[in-house]
Design an enzyme around this catalytic site. Sequence first.
Site, mmCIF file in Angstrom:
data_model
loop_
_atom_site.group_PDB
_atom_site.id
_atom_site.type_symbol
_atom_site.label_atom_id
_atom_site.label_comp_id
_atom_site.label_asym_id
_atom_site.label_seq_id
_atom_site.Cartn_x
_atom_site.Cartn_y
_atom_site.Cartn_z
ATOM 1 N N HIS A 99 0.829 -1.212 0.000
ATOM 2 C CA HIS A 99 0.000 0.000 0.000
ATOM 3 C C HIS A 99 0.862 1.259 0.000
ATOM 4 C CE1 HIS A 99 -0.444 0.109 4.703
ATOM 5 N NE2 HIS A 99 0.448 0.990 4.351
ATOM 6 N N GLU A 152 -5.063 0.429 -0.282
ATOM 7 C CA GLU A 152 -4.802 -0.993 -0.088
ATOM 8 C C GLU A 152 -4.903 -1.723 -1.430
ATOM 9 O OE1 GLU A 152 -3.703 -1.844 2.700
ATOM 10 O OE2 GLU A 152 -4.728 -0.850 4.352
HETATM 11 C C1 F6R Z 1 1.557 7.046 6.243
HETATM 12 C C2 F6R Z 1 1.097 6.172 5.167
HETATM 13 C C3 F6R Z 1 1.449 4.720 5.094
HETATM 14 C C4 F6R Z 1 2.857 4.373 5.566
HETATM 15 C C5 F6R Z 1 3.141 2.885 5.421
HETATM 16 C C6 F6R Z 1 4.490 2.501 5.984
HETATM 17 O O1 F6R Z 1 1.085 8.364 6.072
HETATM 18 O O2 F6R Z 1 0.403 6.644 4.341
HETATM 19 O O3 F6R Z 1 1.288 4.298 3.758
HETATM 20 O O4 F6R Z 1 3.782 5.116 4.832
HETATM 21 O O5 F6R Z 1 2.143 2.161 6.092
HETATM 22 O O6 F6R Z 1 4.481 2.744 7.374
HETATM 23 P P1 F6R Z 1 5.802 2.608 8.268
HETATM 24 O O7 F6R Z 1 6.739 3.673 7.834
HETATM 25 O O8 F6R Z 1 5.322 2.822 9.682
HETATM 26 O O9 F6R Z 1 6.339 1.244 8.033
#
Ligand code: F6R
Length: 242
Positions: free
Chosen positions: A138, A143
């Site tokens: 995603h 998703e």
């Molecule tokens: C955040 C967002 C999400 C995250 C992704 C990765 O604004 O839109 O798509 O970038 O879920 O999250 P982390 O960096 O926590 O692994």
Amino acid sequence: LNIITAESYETLSKMASQFIIDEVNSKPNATIGMATGGTPLQMYQLLQEDYKQNGTSYCNVTTFNLDEYVGLAKDNPNSYYQYMKKHLFNHIDIEQNNVFIPNGESKDLVEECNLYERYLLEKGPIDIQILGLGSNGHIGFNEPGTPFSSKTHVVELTDSTRKANARYFDNLDQVPTHAITMGIDTIMRAKKILLLVSGKNKSNAYEQLLHGKISEQFPVSVLRNHPSVHIIADMSSLESVT
Ligand code: F6R
């Protein structure tokens, strides 16, 4: 895709913050698309430090966040509004009026999404959009299965995304079930995209991004259709990626 390998999370963060600083230096009224989550945390920390040391000014910068939870109050520490204040906005000279984050408390969520798209058209295009990578591919909260033509919309979060984000909440039940997110088409309108990849659980998604096919079942693959994508990958965290 311009792939930049970093030998550590720290190097990734330095490179990413430098990208933003260079953009703001060359275009003081740049429009920047912001992401939340774990990956950009140190990048934001370094932007704070640069602001203190070098005075890079954000007073003419406009920001648009990718997404926000539905139903969390603005002052809830888990809202992305609070995340941005805590990790960046409280520490730099950005104007509150130039900060755009979807309002997940809106009574009319569809109208809120339309409004967000209108602001993006008015103030955009985004010069540089920061993205993190979900372990299921995603981007934003788009998703698998989200149409590539999607604009800002309300989404129901998948179980895997709610579980991944539960680490910030007291328990899984408190993780919101819905969010507002920029759509894939919204993201693709950015002039440049900076995708940050760090974490063992991102190895499969990263591999698939590099070698798999472009498909709505794997949202990040759309970036292969974009003319200016920079990917910074923290190789210390990614396993057996070729
Ligand atoms: C955040 C967002 C999400 C995250 C992704 C990765 O604004 O839109 O798509 O970038 O879920 O999250 P982390 O960096 O926590 O692994």
